[in-house]
Write an enzyme that holds these catalytic residues in place. Sequence first.
Site, PDB file in Angstrom:
ATOM      1  CG  HIS A  68      -2.625   4.512  -3.828  1.00 38.94           C
ATOM      2  ND1 HIS A  68      -1.800   4.958  -2.826  1.00 38.94           N
ATOM      3  CD2 HIS A  68      -3.736   4.024  -3.210  1.00 38.94           C
ATOM      4  CE1 HIS A  68      -2.383   4.760  -1.651  1.00 38.94           C
ATOM      5  NE2 HIS A  68      -3.555   4.193  -1.858  1.00 38.94           N
TER       6      HIS A  68
ATOM      7  CG  ASP B 153      -2.060   0.972   1.145  1.00 40.51           C
ATOM      8  OD1 ASP B 153      -1.851   2.104   0.652  1.00 40.51           O
ATOM      9  OD2 ASP B 153      -3.176   0.629   1.570  1.00 40.51           O
TER      10      ASP B 153
ATOM     11  CB  CYS C  35      -7.039   2.570  -0.732  1.00 42.15           C
ATOM     12  SG  CYS C  35      -6.824   0.822  -0.415  1.00 42.15           S
TER      13      CYS C  35
END
Length: 510
Positions: A319, A13, A53
């Site tokens: 991302h 993440d 997200c």
Amino acid sequence: MPAPKNVLLIVVDQWRGLMLPKLGADYLKLPNIDRLCAEGVTFRNHFTQAVPCGPARASLLTGQYVMNHRAVQNTIPLSLRFTNLAHELRRGGYDPALVGYTTTTPDPRHTAPSDPRFFVLGDIMDGFHSVGAFENRDAYFGWVAGQGFELPKNRDDVWLPQGAPGAGATDRPAVIPKELSDTAWFTERGLTYLRGRAGKPWFLHLGYYRPHPPFIAPAPYNAMYRPEDMPKVVRAASPAEEAKQNALLAYYVNNINQASFFQDGKAKGSAMSEAEVAQMRATYCGLMTEIDDHLGRVFDYLKETGQWDDTLIIFTCDHGEQLGDHHLLGKIGYFDESYRIPMIVRDPRAEANGARGSIVERFTETIDTMPTILEWLDLPVPRQCDGHSLLPFCEGVTPADWRTEVHYEFDFRDLHYSKPETALGLSMDKCALAVVQDEAFKYVHFAALPPLLFDLKKDPGQFVNCATDPAYAAIVAEYARKMLDWRLGYAERTLTGYRATPKGLEVRAA
């Protein structure tokens, strides 16, 4: 009897795409990810379709552009009319396991307003079998308490730096020790699942929360990197100068606070000094190395149990992270730092031997992940998928019709934690931008703001908007046309291949 075919999909993440030693970030210590790069293919120009997200993971796991799945922001539902990777794996006989999260809000037409999933940021995407959910963090904190660690009244305080509050960007270690970190917990959940498979084929989405903020690392990772070794920040001379580029950028430069990134950060993100940015980056790198150490445990287990050569391994992310570039923190707006993500594919087949250790320079996108996995498992790729399999690259072949540009989108409507829609005086459904980017130019089209154009050869940092320069008028028109061509060519098409005929239902292939 054929050998079992397993898939390990590792999804971290907020990991910036170029922060891999294989791609030149030689200040990073990531020996296990390096091992994966050496045995697989690394994609330099890999982009997510959206931030943050929720929409990013919706694209990753449905294979669709945001304009099609329309789960445009965190907390906005994903329609049940779409299939996803988990459902397709189930059709192939797999019980897709998930450690981590997908930040998916359910379709409100198929459940009640009192559903607990509407009271959180997101939940697990339909079809996955959770073996380590992190959405409400109860399971993680229960495990920590079960190890004898006394949790503070506010459980999230385990991620504060040790000592007095008010640290901001710091090299002080987290309150939680490394043995009890969330990275350790994700790994334990993944290994527990794998140990229980007893030789049966498996699919595991192994998610990690890091290097997502808060940017506080447990010892010894907190002090593993020196701020002076970090790459320099890329930003205008001042926040005020940066903000002149665009009204949306001005909103974020002036309204992002450090508190979400350091727990005790008090000032605006744009107020960070170069020294503070360097320290933040050093801690961020420590969180990366912590993940790498734990991935080493997973890789070693697969080798020890003879599963390494039966397993497709993909390492990717939802991302990126601004990390102070353009006076921004987080994943927002339209800059590359938020959208370029890592992608490593290790295909164990003999057909992939010739391409091992290579770097692909062509543009690839997160929507390519689902088709890659399904093709490797000899399962059909649904017509809804906008992406294409990356397996040809693993065999050293570049498809003749491969894309020459990437597209990504950002929706900035008001949510409970961000109010740009109100600040800019726009209507909700006009708070959107879309980007087309190739090697030469980057064009940003807004629904209700003036467009932007960056000449990437002259201005790789993307500081000068050329859209208002008469010398670039023809290029602006060309890239606006590219945008329209893309939208027409990839409009949602799940049922457009079906048709009624005098002989009954006909199904046309793409």
